[in-house]
Design an enzyme around this catalytic site. Structure first.
Site, PDB file in Angstrom:
ATOM      1  N   LYS A 144      72.392 116.370 141.978  1.00  0.00           N
ATOM      2  CA  LYS A 144      73.380 115.361 142.367  1.00  0.00           C
ATOM      3  C   LYS A 144      74.572 116.019 143.069  1.00  0.00           C
ATOM      4  O   LYS A 144      75.004 117.115 142.679  1.00  0.00           O
ATOM      5  CB  LYS A 144      73.823 114.617 141.106  1.00  0.00           C
ATOM      6  CG  LYS A 144      74.711 113.410 141.311  1.00  0.00           C
ATOM      7  CD  LYS A 144      74.964 112.758 139.943  1.00  0.00           C
ATOM      8  CE  LYS A 144      75.939 111.597 140.009  1.00  0.00           C
ATOM      9  NZ  LYS A 144      76.169 111.028 138.657  1.00  0.00           N
ATOM     10  N   SER A 178      75.999 106.301 138.223  1.00  0.00           N
ATOM     11  CA  SER A 178      76.298 106.915 139.499  1.00  0.00           C
ATOM     12  C   SER A 178      75.190 107.836 140.011  1.00  0.00           C
ATOM     13  O   SER A 178      75.220 108.237 141.179  1.00  0.00           O
ATOM     14  CB  SER A 178      77.606 107.713 139.378  1.00  0.00           C
ATOM     15  OG  SER A 178      77.488 108.768 138.445  1.00  0.00           O
ATOM     16  N   SER A 187      75.701 106.845 133.519  1.00  0.00           N
ATOM     17  CA  SER A 187      75.253 107.232 134.860  1.00  0.00           C
ATOM     18  C   SER A 187      73.898 107.922 134.920  1.00  0.00           C
ATOM     19  O   SER A 187      73.367 108.115 136.014  1.00  0.00           O
ATOM     20  CB  SER A 187      76.304 108.118 135.532  1.00  0.00           C
ATOM     21  OG  SER A 187      77.439 107.361 135.876  1.00  0.00           O
TER      22      SER A 187
END
Length: 477
Positions: free
Chosen positions: A82, A157, A181
C-alpha cells in the site's frame, strides 16, 4: 493448471511449488506481472508498477537458491504494498498530491519482513487521501474500482489492496487498519483478512518527520488481505517478525496454545438499532452453522457494549485527528476530503482536552470488560456491517452517507480501540438488484490469538468456498 494460470494459485499452493523447485520465482513473477497488466487497467488497484524490479529480484532469488541458499517461507510469492507505507526509493504519498515526492529512505518493517521471507513486490496499491476513507479515490491516482462491478465501492482505505488481490493481482496484499481499513476492503471484495491486535506487527515509516499520536499508534495495525484463510496462516508468521524500530512490538509466536474443546463462540446479531439486512442475516446464520459443524460451541449472547466502546473510541480518535492532523488536511487535502472530515466531526463529535485524557484512561475499562468476557467466550461472531457494502462515493453524500459508511460500523472500530484481533471472511454471495455482492462477517478473538480468528474463518470458508472463484468466472465472461 496451465503455465498462464499460475496467478490463480493461492500463496499456500504457490509456495509448495516454488520451494520444491517445480516453479521458479521468475516464472511465478512473470505470470503475476502479466496478470497485473491484464486486470489492472480496468481497476486502477495498482498505481505504481514495479514489474522491472520484481523480475530482477526473482532472478536473484532463483540464482541464490541454485547456489544453495534456503528458500524462504514465501519464496517467489508476488505481493503488493500500500502506498502509505515506506518502500525504499518509492514515494509514500498516502494518496495526497503534496506528498507525491516524499521518497522513502528505507523499507518499513512489513516490507522488510515480506522480502526477507522471499516475497516479491510487483506493485504499490491505491489508498484515499490520508488513508482516512472507507472508499478509495484521490486526486493523485484517481478511483479504484471493485472487480465485482462499479455498483460497489472497493472499500478503503486499503481499497487497492483488496480489489487487486481478489482480481488475481498478487497472491498477498499488504494493507493497514485504524478503524477498518483491512476489513472494509475484505468485505467489499469478498477477501479474507485478520486485523492483528495491538503490538503484533512491527510498524514504523522511516520517512515520517514526527511520531504519530498515541491513538494512531495504538489503533492502527499492519496486515494482509488474502483470497484464503490458509494464506494468513502461511504469511502472518513472517509479517510479525520483530523489528527494533518498533519498541512496543510484542514478540510472540503466531500460534498459541490449543484450548480445550469445544471452543465457545459468542454469537450476536445486535446492530444497535440499525436495520439488519436479510442478506447479512443469512450470512451470519451460514457462518454460525459452519462453526457448529466444525465443532465450536456457539451461543447467542451479546458481548460487552460494543456501541459505547466503538463510538467512544472513534470520537477519541477524531479528537486526536482534530488536534494533530487538521492543519495538514486543510493545507494539503482536496475539497472532497475536507468536506468528508467536516462530516466525520459531526458524526463523531471529537473528544478533546481533558475529556480526551479521561477517555484514554477509560479505554482500559472497555478492554478489561472484553478480556473478562473472553475468558469464557474465546471468539465473538458478529456482523461486520449491518447492510451490504455501499456504493462508491457514498461517504461524499453528507451526513446520511457518512452515517451509512462509518456510523454503523461499530463492530469494526471497537476492535481497534480495544486492540483485539478480528478476522473478516465472506460467508455469502448475495444476488442483489444492483448485482452480485459478497457479504462478510467478523470474528473477534482473545488478545494475541489471531490464529484462532483465522481458524474460525477457515471453517467458514470450508463451508462457503473461496469468493475469488465465482468472481473470476464473472470477470472471464
Amino acid at each position: 493448471m496451465t503455465q498462464t494460470d499460475i496467478w490463480r494459485l493461492n500463496a499456500t499452493d504457490l509456495t509448495a511449488l516454488t520451494r520444491s523447485g517445480e516453479l521458479s520465482a521468475l516464472e511465478v513473477t512473470q505470470n503475476a506481472v502479466d496478470r497485473m497488466h491484464q486486470a489492472n487497467p480496468d481497476l486502477n488497484a495498482v498505481v505504481e508498477d514495479l514489474s522491472t524490479e520484481a523480475l530482477e529480484r526473482a532472478r536473484e532469488l532463483d540464482a541464490a537458491v541454485a547456489g544453495g541458499a534456503p528458500a524462504g517461507p514465501l519464496h517467489g510469492v508476488p505481493v503488493t504494498i500500500k502506498i502509505n507505507v515506506d518502500q525504499k526509493g518509492r514515494a509514500t504519498s498516502n494518496g495526497v498530491v503534496a506528498l507525491k515526492d516524499v521518497i522513502a529512505p528505507e523499507d518499513a518493517p512489513v516490507v522488510r519482513n515480506l522480502q526477507k521471507a522471499g516475497a516479491i513486490v510487483i506493485g504499490r496499491t491505491n489508498t484515499p487521501e490520508f488513508s482516512f476513507r472507507a472508499d478509495t479515490d484521490n486526486p493523485l491516482h484517481g478511483r479504484t474500482h471493485n472487480p465485482w462491478g462499479r455498483h460497489i465501492s472497493p472499500g478503503g482505505s486499503s481499497g487497492g489492496a483488496g480489489a487487486g488481490v481478489m482480481a488475481g493481482i498478487g497472491a498477498l496484499a499488504h494493507g493497514n487498519d485504524i478503524g477498518g481499513s483491512l476489513r472494509f476492503p475484505a468485505a467489499a471484495n469478498g477477501a479474507v483478512t485478520v486485523k492483528p491486535g495491538l503490538g503484533r506487527v512491527p510498524a514504523w515509516n522511516p520517512s515520517q518527520q514526527a511520531e504519530r499520536g498515541i491513538l494512531a499508534q495504538s489503533m492502527s495495525v499492519q496486515g494482509l488481505i488474502t483470497r484464503s484463510a490458509a494464506d494468513l496462516h502461511l504469511s502472518m508468521p513472517s509479517l510479525i517478525a520483530a523489528d527494533p524500530r518498533d519498541p512496543f512490538h510484542v514478540s510472540m509466536p503466531w500460534r498459541g496454545e490449543a484450548l480445550d474443546d469445544p471452543i465457545k463462540v459468542a454469537f450476536t446479531k445486535n446492530t444497535f438499532g440499525y436495520a439488519l439486512h436479510p442478506e447479512v442475516d443469512k450470512a451470519l446464520d451460514t457462518a454460525r452453522d459452519a462453526l457448529v459443524d466444525a465443532g465450536y460451541l456457539v451461543e447467542e449472547i451479546d458481548p460487552p457494549d460494543v456501541f459505547e466502546c466503538g463510538r467512544s473510541g472513534y470520537r477519541a480518535l477524531m479528537g486526536e485527528v482534530l488536534t494533530l492532523m487538521q492543519n495538514d488536511i486543510k493545507a494539503a487535502g482536496s475539497e472532497t476530503i475536507r468536506e468528508i472530515f467536516d462530516v466525520y466531526f459531526q458524526e463523531f463529535p471529537p473528544i478533546v482536552e481533558t475529556d480526551l485524557i479521561r477517555m484514554l484512561a477509560k479505554r482500559t475499562h472497555y478492554a478489561r470488560e472484553w478480556s473478562l468476557f473472553m475468558e469464557d467466550y474465546a471468539l465473538v461472531l458478529s456482523p461486520f456491517l449491518p447492510q451490504p457494502f455501499f456504493k462508491p462515493d457514498r461517504d461524499t453524500e453528507g451526513v446520511e452517507g457518512v452515517h451509512e459508511v462509518l456510523g454503523c460500523a461499530v463492530y469494526s472500530y471497537a476492535m481497534n480501540f480495544l486492540g483485539l484481533p478480528a478476522a473478516c471472511v465472506p460467508s455469502r454471495l448475495a444476488d442483489l438488484p444492483s448485482g452480485p455482492q459478497p457479504i462478510n462477517v467478523q470474528i473477534a478473538a482473545r488478545r494475541w490469538r489471531e490464529d484462532m480468528a483465522v481458524n474460525a474463518a477457515a471453517a467458514i470458508e470450508a463451508r462457503v468456498g473461496q469468493m475469488c472463484l465465482p468472481l473470476w468466472e464473472k470477470m472471464d465472461t
